[in-house]
Design a protein around this motif. Structure first.
Motif, short mmCIF file in Angstrom:
data_model
loop_
_atom_site.label_atom_id
_atom_site.label_comp_id
_atom_site.label_asym_id
_atom_site.label_seq_id
_atom_site.Cartn_x
_atom_site.Cartn_y
_atom_site.Cartn_z
N LYS A 1 0.83 -1.22 0.00
CA LYS A 1 0.00 0.00 0.00
C LYS A 1 0.86 1.26 0.00
O LYS A 1 0.59 2.22 -0.74
N THR A 2 1.91 1.26 0.82
CA THR A 2 2.73 2.47 0.97
C THR A 2 3.88 2.53 -0.03
O THR A 2 4.41 3.61 -0.29
N GLN B 1 6.78 1.57 0.56
CA GLN B 1 7.88 2.10 1.36
C GLN B 1 8.45 1.01 2.26
O GLN B 1 7.80 0.01 2.56
N ALA C 1 7.13 3.72 6.01
CA ALA C 1 5.78 3.20 5.71
C ALA C 1 4.76 3.60 6.77
O ALA C 1 3.63 3.99 6.44
N LYS D 1 3.48 7.08 6.49
CA LYS D 1 2.56 7.22 5.35
C LYS D 1 1.17 6.71 5.70
O LYS D 1 0.16 7.21 5.18
N LEU D 2 1.11 5.70 6.60
CA LEU D 2 -0.19 5.18 7.04
C LEU D 2 -0.88 6.17 7.97
O LEU D 2 -2.08 6.41 7.87
N SER E 1 6.52 -4.11 -0.32
CA SER E 1 6.64 -2.87 -1.09
C SER E 1 7.13 -3.12 -2.51
O SER E 1 7.02 -2.26 -3.38
#
Length: 465
Positions: A69-70, A72, A77, A80-81, A248
């Motif tokens: 999802k990220t 990263q 990560a 970013k969440l 990732s």
């Protein structure tokens, strides 16, 4: 030169084999058989498999989904969440930094034993004091450590596709064939013990797979549960940033649910085969006394078993340590990749620079770990009551303390802050259905955190088993 485009696995097979390669390491091969023997054989197997399909599945799914999802590494990560949860990424990133030097030290021990058996001197490794003499010598452990680190670093420097993915596609099938071959061979073993009784590998296998309920109490069952929970961190490579990193690199159109199921199956099969490979052989030649914990099982008990086999023992020993070496390298590569990925994402630097920084750090700290058995030897009492030196302290901090903390905090973040639907939607992004959706939600919100709190209390010595 900066890497502007994030690399990705060429296909789902490459991802599954790389992730499985990370999961199948030294923890699986020496720790799983020991725990199975200690905790009633089949009883431990049943508890482990149930937890792998529930608790393990939850952590594995969460981390891989966060990674994809990220796009990263763990260091960036979590931010970013949720912008207030960046601290969790920092903690998760410290874990592989701690693990890499001492894991490569143990990898160096495997290198030593592989060459001992390869050169036909397996009988020497069976002598009392051989292992202690080796690790307490000043230079040899450092040399084997450097060799192991150099091979692992070379694969990481080559990148995601040419290094990690291509290596995993070669090593993992060979590894599986080797484990299966040795497991079948172990079942055929026969030996006459000191009492004149014929003991077979099949008898050891029966002890391994048939649950032993003799003297079973709630306390004993709880011990088995805690042991199986702790083993899952080793077995699935969760809570150490690796699965977020590998996630990732997974393309958005990949069937994430299917890949996760395949990683689960592969890892559980290999863990089971590790027990089927080691327990029957050790039981046939040493009885239950040979099933000691940790390094002593692999580096003390098993060489004695191979020596007792006669001429065939040297050949089997060579194949066995080659297999262990393959497993150790794939795991070390994943640990180093997690660190390199963090450096690349946080500082926008090239793979070469990031790999060099991590390589130098691992080299310096790894030499200190090697010297911890001679020049820098000391003893320290851990909160769980065990006596430790440098390697044990690093292992305790990373595996026993930080990993459960990261897993618990991740469950709280996903279960209660960003909600389970965030992960579920990521898994179902490519059009596939997530089969264990309700189970996942219940585990990540309530059940997994309870398990992790119990594990932490036991680790800290607050709750005695």
């Amino acid at each position: 030169m900066e890497e502007k485009k994030r690399h990705s696995f060429g296909g789902s097979i490459g991802f599954v084999l790389a992730a499985a390669g990370s999961a199948v390491g030294l923890g699986n091969i020496w720790r799983f058989p020991y725990l199975a023997a200690k905790d009633g054989g089949g009883l431990f197997l049943v508890v482990y498999i149930i937890l792998a399909l529930t608790f393990g599945y939850t952590l594995l799914t969460t981390e891989i989904a966060i990674g994809r999802k990220t796009k990263q590494s763990p260091l960036t990560a979590y931010t970013k969440l949720h912008d207030k949860w960046g601290f969790l990424g920092a903690i998760a990133s410290i874990i592989p930094v701690i693990i890499m030097p001492y894991y490569c030290t143990i990898g160096g021990w495997v290198v030593k034993y592989f060459f001992v058996f390869l050169t036909g001197h397996g009988a020497d490794a069976a002598q009392d004091g051989f292992f202690t003499g080796f690790i307490t010598s000043q230079w040899e452990p450092i040399i084997t450590f450097v060799i192991f680190l150099a091979v692992s670093a070379f694969i990481v420097f080559r990148g995601v596709n040419k290094g990690i993915e291509s290596t995993s596609k070669i090593i993992m099938p060979i590894l599986l064939v080797m484990i299966l071959g040795i497991a079948i061979f172990s079942l055929t073993l026969k030996n006459t013990n000191d009492a004149g009784e014929v003991v077979t590998g099949l008898q050891g296998f029966k002890i391994y797979i048939v649950p032993n309920f003799e003297g079973l109490t709630i306390g004993k069952l709880f011990t088995v549960l805690i042991d199986a929970l702790g083993q899952l961190f080793f077995s699935l490579s969760v809570a150490m940033g690796i699965m977020i990193t590998y996630g990732s690199y997974v393309k958005d159109d990949a069937n994430l649910g299917k890949s996760i199921n395949q990683i689960e199956i592969f890892d559980t099969v290999v863990a089971f085969l590790a027990g089927a490979m080691i327990i029957p052989a050790v039981y046939a030649f040493m009885g239950t006394d040979g099933m000691s914990s940790g390094p002593s099982l692999m580096f003390v008990s098993l060489p004695k078993v191979f020596a007792a086999m006669g001429v065939a023992g040297n050949i089997i020993g060579t194949i066995f340590f080659a297999m262990v070496l393959f497993a150790a390298i794939t795991s070390a590569v994943s640990v180093m990749e997690a660190v390199v990925s963090c450096i690349m994402d946080a500082f926008h630097t090239s793979r070469t620079k990031a790999g060099t920084i991590e390589g130098i750090f691992a080299l310096i700290v790894g030499i200190i770990v090697c010297l911890g058995y001679n020049k820098l030897y000391f003893e320290f009492k851990l909160p769980n009551g065990s006596t430790a030196q440098i390697l044990d302290i690093m292992d305790y901090i990373s595996n026993n303390l930080l990993m459960p903390i990261v897993a618990l905090a991740t469950c709280i973040l996903v279960g209660w802050v960003i909600k389970p639907k965030t992960v579920i939607e990521e898994v179902e992004k490519s059009g596939c259905k997530m089969g264990r959706k309700r189970l996942y939600t219940a585990m990540v919100k309530v059940i997994a955190p309870i398990f992790l709190i119990l594990l932490l209390l036991q680790t800290l010595g607050i709750m005695k088993l």
